[in-house]
Design a protein around this motif. Structure first.
Motif, PDB file in Angstrom:
ATOM      1  N   LEU A   1      -8.042 -39.585   4.698  1.00 24.71           N
ATOM      2  CA  LEU A   1      -8.878 -41.119   5.355  1.00 24.71           C
ATOM      3  C   LEU A   1     -10.368 -41.034   5.018  1.00 24.71           C
ATOM      4  O   LEU A   1     -10.870 -39.769   5.030  1.00 24.71           O
ATOM      5  CB  LEU A   1      -8.648 -41.691   6.780  1.00 24.71           C
ATOM      6  N   GLU A   2     -11.009 -42.242   5.141  1.00 26.26           N
ATOM      7  CA  GLU A   2     -12.469 -42.039   5.005  1.00 26.26           C
ATOM      8  C   GLU A   2     -12.893 -43.151   5.983  1.00 26.26           C
ATOM      9  O   GLU A   2     -12.405 -44.281   5.904  1.00 26.26           O
ATOM     10  CB  GLU A   2     -12.978 -42.507   3.403  1.00 26.26           C
ATOM     11  N   PHE A   3     -13.756 -42.648   6.801  1.00 26.38           N
ATOM     12  CA  PHE A   3     -14.475 -43.565   8.085  1.00 26.38           C
ATOM     13  C   PHE A   3     -15.436 -44.405   7.028  1.00 26.38           C
ATOM     14  O   PHE A   3     -16.355 -43.833   6.243  1.00 26.38           O
ATOM     15  CB  PHE A   3     -15.242 -43.059   9.104  1.00 26.38           C
ATOM     16  N   VAL A   4     -15.795 -45.627   7.154  1.00 24.64           N
ATOM     17  CA  VAL A   4     -16.787 -46.367   6.596  1.00 24.64           C
ATOM     18  C   VAL A   4     -17.401 -47.279   7.250  1.00 24.64           C
ATOM     19  O   VAL A   4     -17.242 -47.437   8.546  1.00 24.64           O
ATOM     20  CB  VAL A   4     -16.020 -47.405   5.359  1.00 24.64           C
ATOM     21  N   GLY A   5     -18.760 -47.885   6.885  1.00 29.18           N
ATOM     22  CA  GLY A   5     -19.653 -48.369   7.806  1.00 29.18           C
ATOM     23  C   GLY A   5     -20.257 -47.485   8.739  1.00 29.18           C
ATOM     24  O   GLY A   5     -20.455 -46.201   8.432  1.00 29.18           O
ATOM     25  N   ASN A   6     -20.275 -47.905   9.984  1.00 29.16           N
ATOM     26  CA  ASN A   6     -21.030 -47.279  11.012  1.00 29.16           C
ATOM     27  C   ASN A   6     -20.145 -45.915  11.602  1.00 29.16           C
ATOM     28  O   ASN A   6     -20.677 -45.111  12.039  1.00 29.16           O
ATOM     29  CB  ASN A   6     -21.249 -48.083  12.315  1.00 29.16           C
ATOM     30  N   CYS A   7     -18.896 -46.193  11.353  1.00 27.13           N
ATOM     31  CA  CYS A   7     -17.895 -44.989  11.688  1.00 27.13           C
ATOM     32  C   CYS A   7     -18.163 -43.824  10.744  1.00 27.13           C
ATOM     33  O   CYS A   7     -17.877 -42.670  11.213  1.00 27.13           O
ATOM     34  CB  CYS A   7     -16.460 -45.570  11.412  1.00 27.13           C
ATOM     35  N   GLY A   8     -18.924 -44.043   9.560  1.00 29.24           N
ATOM     36  CA  GLY A   8     -18.949 -42.915   8.667  1.00 29.24           C
ATOM     37  C   GLY A   8     -20.229 -42.044   9.147  1.00 29.24           C
ATOM     38  O   GLY A   8     -20.282 -41.045   8.467  1.00 29.24           O
ATOM     39  N   THR A   9     -20.949 -42.597   9.671  1.00 26.58           N
ATOM     40  CA  THR A   9     -22.090 -42.006  10.370  1.00 26.58           C
ATOM     41  C   THR A   9     -22.230 -41.582  11.711  1.00 26.58           C
ATOM     42  O   THR A   9     -23.170 -41.139  12.413  1.00 26.58           O
ATOM     43  CB  THR A   9     -23.418 -42.462   9.983  1.00 26.58           C
ATOM     44  N   CYS A  10     -21.243 -42.131  12.533  1.00 26.58           N
ATOM     45  CA  CYS A  10     -21.324 -41.925  13.999  1.00 26.58           C
ATOM     46  C   CYS A  10     -20.900 -40.525  14.354  1.00 26.58           C
ATOM     47  O   CYS A  10     -20.007 -40.216  14.134  1.00 26.58           O
ATOM     48  CB  CYS A  10     -20.281 -43.043  14.621  1.00 26.58           C
ATOM     49  N   LYS A  11     -21.544 -40.039  15.613  1.00 25.84           N
ATOM     50  CA  LYS A  11     -21.427 -38.775  15.959  1.00 25.84           C
ATOM     51  C   LYS A  11     -19.998 -39.059  16.898  1.00 25.84           C
ATOM     52  O   LYS A  11     -19.738 -37.674  17.139  1.00 25.84           O
ATOM     53  CB  LYS A  11     -22.564 -38.486  16.926  1.00 25.84           C
ATOM     54  N   MET A  12     -19.743 -39.987  17.336  1.00 26.89           N
ATOM     55  CA  MET A  12     -18.531 -40.162  18.074  1.00 26.89           C
ATOM     56  C   MET A  12     -17.170 -40.331  17.273  1.00 26.89           C
ATOM     57  O   MET A  12     -16.176 -40.515  17.535  1.00 26.89           O
ATOM     58  CB  MET A  12     -18.502 -41.203  19.073  1.00 26.89           C
ATOM     59  N   SER A  13     -17.322 -39.973  15.739  1.00 28.06           N
ATOM     60  CA  SER A  13     -16.189 -40.030  14.870  1.00 28.06           C
ATOM     61  C   SER A  13     -15.123 -39.292  15.187  1.00 28.06           C
ATOM     62  O   SER A  13     -13.909 -39.720  14.933  1.00 28.06           O
ATOM     63  CB  SER A  13     -16.740 -40.285  13.546  1.00 28.06           C
ATOM     64  N   THR A  14     -15.316 -38.114  15.524  1.00 25.25           N
ATOM     65  CA  THR A  14     -14.470 -37.072  16.036  1.00 25.25           C
ATOM     66  C   THR A  14     -13.337 -37.710  17.211  1.00 25.25           C
ATOM     67  O   THR A  14     -12.317 -37.546  16.859  1.00 25.25           O
ATOM     68  CB  THR A  14     -15.088 -35.875  16.179  1.00 25.25           C
ATOM     69  N   MET A  15     -14.048 -38.127  18.136  1.00 25.15           N
ATOM     70  CA  MET A  15     -13.460 -38.668  19.402  1.00 25.15           C
ATOM     71  C   MET A  15     -12.489 -40.094  18.817  1.00 25.15           C
ATOM     72  O   MET A  15     -11.401 -40.287  19.295  1.00 25.15           O
ATOM     73  CB  MET A  15     -14.405 -39.099  20.367  1.00 25.15           C
ATOM     74  N   THR A  16     -13.187 -40.772  17.942  1.00 27.31           N
ATOM     75  CA  THR A  16     -12.668 -41.880  17.714  1.00 27.31           C
ATOM     76  C   THR A  16     -11.253 -41.759  16.874  1.00 27.31           C
ATOM     77  O   THR A  16     -10.146 -42.296  16.737  1.00 27.31           O
ATOM     78  CB  THR A  16     -13.333 -42.616  16.662  1.00 27.31           C
ATOM     79  N   PHE A  17     -11.346 -40.669  16.116  1.00 32.55           N
ATOM     80  CA  PHE A  17     -10.385 -39.998  15.049  1.00 32.55           C
ATOM     81  C   PHE A  17      -9.027 -39.758  15.858  1.00 32.55           C
ATOM     82  O   PHE A  17      -7.925 -39.853  15.740  1.00 32.55           O
ATOM     83  CB  PHE A  17     -10.724 -39.183  14.246  1.00 32.55           C
ATOM     84  N   LYS A  18      -9.501 -38.771  16.946  1.00 34.30           N
ATOM     85  CA  LYS A  18      -8.658 -37.913  17.616  1.00 34.30           C
ATOM     86  C   LYS A  18      -7.763 -39.180  18.774  1.00 34.30           C
ATOM     87  O   LYS A  18      -6.560 -39.092  18.679  1.00 34.30           O
ATOM     88  CB  LYS A  18      -9.097 -37.038  18.659  1.00 34.30           C
TER      89      LYS A  18
END
Length: 90
Positions: free
Chosen positions: A48-65
């Protein structure tokens, strides 16, 4: 195209993955982000690829898990593992 394990068509898996992602997309979109499928390998690895703000967000690991991975594993158990190509390290 088929995935050899169980002769599951990639298109069928992708459709089910998209449906699972659609359940969490409103939350991603509220923060200006989203997620897209890049690849489903023959070994049932989802990339997968996070796009938009999710691609640069420091919380993306939490969002993913807590969101993306949980939704996919619950609804598409055939997927063996999930990789996000641009997951931010915390």
């Amino acid at each position: 195209m088929t995935i050899n394990s169980g002769k599951v068509k990639k298109e069928d898996l992708a459709e089910r993955i998209e449906a699972a992602l659609d359940n969490i997309r409103p939350y991603l979109e509220m923060d200006g982000g989203n997620v897209k499928i890049l690849e489903i390998t023959k070994d049932s690895v989802l990339r997968l690829e996070f796009v938009g703000n999710c691609g640069t967000c420091k919380m993306s690991t939490m969002t993913f898990k807590a969101g993306v991975e949980e939704a996919i594993k619950k609804n598409v158990p055939e997927i063996q593992s999930i990789e996000v190509v641009n997951l931010m390290a915390v």
